[in-house]
Design an enzyme around this catalytic site. Structure first.
Site, mmCIF file in Angstrom:
data_model
loop_
_atom_site.group_PDB
_atom_site.id
_atom_site.type_symbol
_atom_site.label_atom_id
_atom_site.label_comp_id
_atom_site.label_asym_id
_atom_site.label_seq_id
_atom_site.Cartn_x
_atom_site.Cartn_y
_atom_site.Cartn_z
ATOM 1 N N LYS A 145 23.143 -8.484 0.362
ATOM 2 C CA LYS A 145 23.920 -8.575 1.674
ATOM 3 C C LYS A 145 23.272 -9.756 2.382
ATOM 4 O O LYS A 145 23.896 -10.799 2.840
ATOM 5 C CB LYS A 145 23.644 -7.391 2.569
ATOM 6 N N ASN A 146 21.832 -9.958 2.204
ATOM 7 C CA ASN A 146 21.385 -10.958 3.149
ATOM 8 C C ASN A 146 21.281 -12.307 2.641
ATOM 9 O O ASN A 146 20.922 -13.315 3.306
ATOM 10 C CB ASN A 146 19.805 -10.632 3.503
ATOM 11 N N CYS B 162 18.819 -4.966 19.615
ATOM 12 C CA CYS B 162 19.098 -3.966 18.563
ATOM 13 C C CYS B 162 18.128 -2.927 18.468
ATOM 14 O O CYS B 162 17.159 -3.169 18.757
ATOM 15 C CB CYS B 162 19.814 -4.490 17.232
ATOM 16 N N ARG C 108 14.942 -9.531 19.366
ATOM 17 C CA ARG C 108 15.383 -10.421 18.315
ATOM 18 C C ARG C 108 16.229 -11.609 18.943
ATOM 19 O O ARG C 108 17.308 -11.933 18.910
ATOM 20 C CB ARG C 108 16.584 -9.635 17.273
ATOM 21 N N ILE D 159 17.045 -15.656 19.648
ATOM 22 C CA ILE D 159 17.206 -16.813 18.607
ATOM 23 C C ILE D 159 16.883 -17.973 19.051
ATOM 24 O O ILE D 159 17.313 -19.130 18.794
ATOM 25 C CB ILE D 159 18.765 -16.782 18.341
ATOM 26 N N GLN E 196 14.322 -19.758 18.227
ATOM 27 C CA GLN E 196 13.762 -20.942 17.197
ATOM 28 C C GLN E 196 15.027 -21.511 16.734
ATOM 29 O O GLN E 196 14.960 -22.949 16.180
ATOM 30 C CB GLN E 196 13.212 -20.049 16.097
ATOM 31 N N ASP F 196 12.313 -4.814 5.708
ATOM 32 C CA ASP F 196 13.507 -4.116 5.320
ATOM 33 C C ASP F 196 13.286 -2.982 4.330
ATOM 34 O O ASP F 196 14.109 -2.076 3.891
ATOM 35 C CB ASP F 196 14.561 -5.036 4.746
ATOM 36 N N VAL G 108 6.474 -7.640 11.848
ATOM 37 C CA VAL G 108 7.852 -8.458 11.915
ATOM 38 C C VAL G 108 8.906 -8.047 13.459
ATOM 39 O O VAL G 108 9.179 -8.987 13.963
ATOM 40 C CB VAL G 108 8.634 -8.664 10.774
ATOM 41 N N ARG H 97 26.721 -0.847 6.611
ATOM 42 C CA ARG H 97 26.345 -2.384 6.462
ATOM 43 C C ARG H 97 25.577 -2.789 5.268
ATOM 44 O O ARG H 97 26.011 -4.136 5.155
ATOM 45 C CB ARG H 97 25.421 -2.501 7.877
HETATM 46 C C1 LIG Z 1 21.194 -10.995 7.753
HETATM 47 C C2 LIG Z 1 19.568 -11.237 7.324
HETATM 48 O O1 LIG Z 1 19.456 -11.985 6.703
HETATM 49 N N1 LIG Z 1 18.726 -10.185 8.123
HETATM 50 C C3 LIG Z 1 17.338 -10.354 7.713
HETATM 51 C C4 LIG Z 1 16.885 -11.400 8.508
HETATM 52 O O2 LIG Z 1 17.180 -11.148 9.830
HETATM 53 P P1 LIG Z 1 16.559 -12.428 10.884
HETATM 54 O O3 LIG Z 1 17.043 -13.559 10.248
HETATM 55 O O4 LIG Z 1 17.183 -11.850 12.366
HETATM 56 O O5 LIG Z 1 15.077 -12.355 11.139
HETATM 57 P P2 LIG Z 1 14.027 -13.330 11.594
HETATM 58 O O6 LIG Z 1 13.168 -13.732 10.293
HETATM 59 O O7 LIG Z 1 14.969 -14.385 12.187
HETATM 60 O O8 LIG Z 1 13.284 -12.559 12.543
HETATM 61 C C5 LIG Z 1 11.953 -12.196 12.457
HETATM 62 C C6 LIG Z 1 11.092 -12.087 13.810
HETATM 63 O O9 LIG Z 1 11.266 -13.392 14.338
HETATM 64 C C7 LIG Z 1 11.815 -13.210 15.558
HETATM 65 N N2 LIG Z 1 12.484 -14.296 16.240
HETATM 66 C C8 LIG Z 1 13.398 -14.841 15.328
HETATM 67 C C9 LIG Z 1 14.199 -16.047 15.463
HETATM 68 C C10 LIG Z 1 13.953 -16.516 16.761
HETATM 69 O O10 LIG Z 1 14.742 -17.446 17.109
HETATM 70 N N3 LIG Z 1 12.965 -16.314 17.555
HETATM 71 C C11 LIG Z 1 12.144 -15.002 17.247
HETATM 72 O O11 LIG Z 1 11.303 -14.651 18.034
HETATM 73 C C12 LIG Z 1 12.442 -11.809 15.736
HETATM 74 O O12 LIG Z 1 12.709 -11.117 16.837
HETATM 75 C C13 LIG Z 1 11.849 -10.952 14.695
HETATM 76 O O13 LIG Z 1 10.670 -10.332 15.289
HETATM 77 O O14 LIG Z 1 15.543 -11.352 8.200
HETATM 78 C C14 LIG Z 1 14.643 -10.425 8.686
HETATM 79 C C15 LIG Z 1 13.100 -10.230 8.328
HETATM 80 O O15 LIG Z 1 12.808 -10.556 7.127
HETATM 81 C C16 LIG Z 1 15.175 -9.014 7.942
HETATM 82 O O16 LIG Z 1 14.436 -7.991 8.430
HETATM 83 C C17 LIG Z 1 16.893 -8.938 8.014
HETATM 84 O O17 LIG Z 1 17.287 -8.096 7.154
HETATM 85 C C1 LIG Z 2 17.648 -5.860 9.473
HETATM 86 C C2 LIG Z 2 18.685 -5.910 8.497
HETATM 87 O O1 LIG Z 2 19.815 -6.599 8.708
HETATM 88 P P1 LIG Z 2 20.321 -7.510 9.852
HETATM 89 O O2 LIG Z 2 19.368 -8.519 9.919
HETATM 90 O O3 LIG Z 2 21.657 -7.869 9.502
HETATM 91 O O4 LIG Z 2 20.210 -6.537 11.017
HETATM 92 C C3 LIG Z 2 18.408 -5.361 7.167
HETATM 93 O O5 LIG Z 2 19.067 -5.855 6.173
HETATM 94 O O6 LIG Z 2 17.734 -4.460 7.120
#
Ligand SMILES: CC(=O)N[C@H]1[C@@H](OP(=O)(O)OP(=O)(O)OC[C@H]2O[C@@H](n3ccc(=O)[nH]c3=O)[C@H](O)[C@@H]2O)O[C@H](CO)[C@@H](O)[C@@H]1O
Ligand SMILES: C=C(OP(=O)(O)O)C(=O)O
Length: 434
Positions: free
Chosen positions: A22-23, A117, A122, A124, A126, A306, A328, A398
């Site tokens: 999925k990811n 969520c 979470r 964005i 960065q 995860d 994380v 999902r």
């Molecule tokens: C669709 C997908 O691939 N989802 C995965 C992706 O989510 P996702 O890409 O959302 O996860 P990130 O690695 O970005 O997030 C990790 C941490 O960084 C923080 N953060 C992230 C971006 C940002 O701009 N600012 C910030 O503070 C987030 O809040 C979180 O605490 O990686 C996560 C960490 O391995 C996994 O749990 C999710 O399953």
């Molecule tokens: C947190 C997960 O996914 P998403 O980033 O899509 O919410 C996950 O795959 O466990």
């Protein structure tokens, strides 16, 4: 309401096949938007609700998306729209991954601001910091993020404060069409990043260093559609590995890639589980008694967040005291309360959870709070006394394809049913008020 009902007590045995990740598939499908000519053909696409959602987002943006079995074909050669509305982003946060490709191709993108969520806030920031470094102006207002650049994005040096998976992917996808070279430092090293880089390179991009802490991208003028096979889902594989371990079973997880799962394999072995590399996957044999261990989630190659909830289910059955620390996501412990409903001896202390095992788990009605929590509750149900009913299956769908059917094929006593909700009569409530 749909529920999964599982009766604990069966040892699992046999072979289970892992789906495409999925990811990995979500960013790859988003990246197909970068091709101004030709079609992209993606193989081993899992039939998940998230895949339907990202396909809907692409269709909304004016790409043509067709799905046939496990193959998705995308033609994004027409002029694209700019906006990903809230109805999609709310359903699936990964919808923000269209922002990089749209900005790179159109010079503009408008994406609904994702809210928090169940696992954390979470942000964005960065992702946006990366776009700004490449010359885009970014405005946030009225629930939307608007990004715009005059002409082409320009290559830049970007240091991420945290190795965010989504930010690394979004910035990579923006940078492939930028003018000049982009260097992303302290980037994510997950296998899904490498998979995306391989797809981008097949489209004609020049991405080097994916899988290390620094990615270098030399921008090109345009990209064309390409064919790609998605990597196996290491989290689905890991979930079935835990299912084998928790039931004292013997299961071959076909398609599991050992190098993607080394932190999990190390922890399972520390717990007394036998993991054997076979030609086409990993065989997992659960012991009579599991040992307690400590786990700390970290970005790859550390222990994946995860897999945190599934490992929590396993540690409930281990002898001794275990500690899980989540570094994380700040709020990924919602399943703890549900495990308590199943008689787990477990408590939260700050960012850690302390488990006193082995717990005498009892079947109960429990609600999934996110997708991995859904899987973890079902895993606990496999070894609980009596029946466990797991609700809120939209989370499970999902990320897992036919999860209950795969477990049933391995010998679990499990079914998915539609049960009517209990509706309390008004009279009874009034009676209580007198
Ligand atoms: C669709 C997908 O691939 N989802 C995965 C992706 O989510 P996702 O890409 O959302 O996860 P990130 O690695 O970005 O997030 C990790 C941490 O960084 C923080 N953060 C992230 C971006 C940002 O701009 N600012 C910030 O503070 C987030 O809040 C979180 O605490 O990686 C996560 C960490 O391995 C996994 O749990 C999710 O399953
Ligand atoms: C947190 C997960 O996914 P998403 O980033 O899509 O919410 C996950 O795959 O466990």
């Amino acid at each position: 309401m749909e529920k999964i009902i599982v009766r604990g007590g069966n040892r699992l045995s046999g072979t289970v096949k892992v789906e495409g990740a999925k990811n990995a598939v979500l960013p790859v499908i988003a990246a197909t938007l970068l091709a101004s000519e030709g079609k992209s053909m993606i193989h081993d696409v899992p039939a998940l609700s998230d895949v339907y959602t990202i396909s809907e987002v692409l269709r909304y943006l004016n790409a043509e998306v067709t799905m046939e079995g496990n193959r998705v074909v995308v033609d994004a050669s027409r002029e694209l729209k700019l906006e990903a509305p809230f109805e999609y982003v709310r359903k699936m946060r990964a919808s923000v991954l269209v922002m990089g490709p749209l900005l790179a191709r159109n010079g503009r993108a408008r994406v609904a601001l994702p809210g928090g969520c169940a696992i954390g806030s979470r942000p964005i920031d960065q992702h946006l910091k990366g776009f700004e470094a490449m010359g885009a102006s970014v405005k946030v207002g009225n629930g939307f993020i608007d990004a715009e650049v005059n002409g082409r994005l320009r290559g830049a040096k970007i240091y991420l404060d945290f190795p965010s998976v989504g930010a690394t992917e979004n910035i990579m996808m923006a940078a492939v069409l930028a003018e000049g070279t982009t260097v992303i430092e302290n980037c994510a090293k997950e296998p899904e990043i490498v998979d995306l880089a391989n797809f981008l390179n097949a489209m004609g991009a020049k991405v080097r260093g994916a899988g290390t802490g620094t990615i270098r991208i030399e921008g090109v003028a345009d990209l064309r559609g390409a064919t790609h096979t998605v990597i196996p889902d290491r989290i689905e594989a890991g979930t079935f590995m835990v299912a084998a371990a928790i039931t004292g079973g013997n299961v071959l997880v076909q398609g599991a890639v050992p190098e993607h799962l080394s932190s999990l394999v190390a922890k399972l072995e520390e717990m007394g589980v036998t993991v054997v590399e076979e030609e086409n996957g990993l065989r997992v044999i659960g012991p009579e008694k599991l040992k307690a261990v400590d786990i700390k989630t970290m970005p790859h190659p550390g222990f994946p967040t995860d897999m945190q909830s599934q490992m929590m289910a396993l540690l409930l059955k281990a002898e001794g005291t275990s500690m899980i620390t989540e570094t994380v996501f700040e709020n990924r412990f919602m399943h703890v309360e549900e495990f308590r409903r199943m008689n787990a001896d477990i408590k939260i202390e700050g960012r850690s959870v302390i488990i006193n095992g082995p717990c005498n788990l009892q079947g109960a009605e429990v609600a999934a709070t996110d997708l991995r929590a859904a899987a973890a509750l079902i895993l606990a149900g496999l070894v609980a006394e009596g029946y466990t009913r797991v609700t809120e299956l939209k989370h499970l769908d999902r990320g897992y394809v036919r999860f209950h059917e795969k477990l049933a094929a391995l010998g679990a006593n499990i079914e998915r049913v539609r049960e009517e909700e209990t509706v309390w009569e008004e009279a009874k409530v009034t009676d209580l008020n007198v």
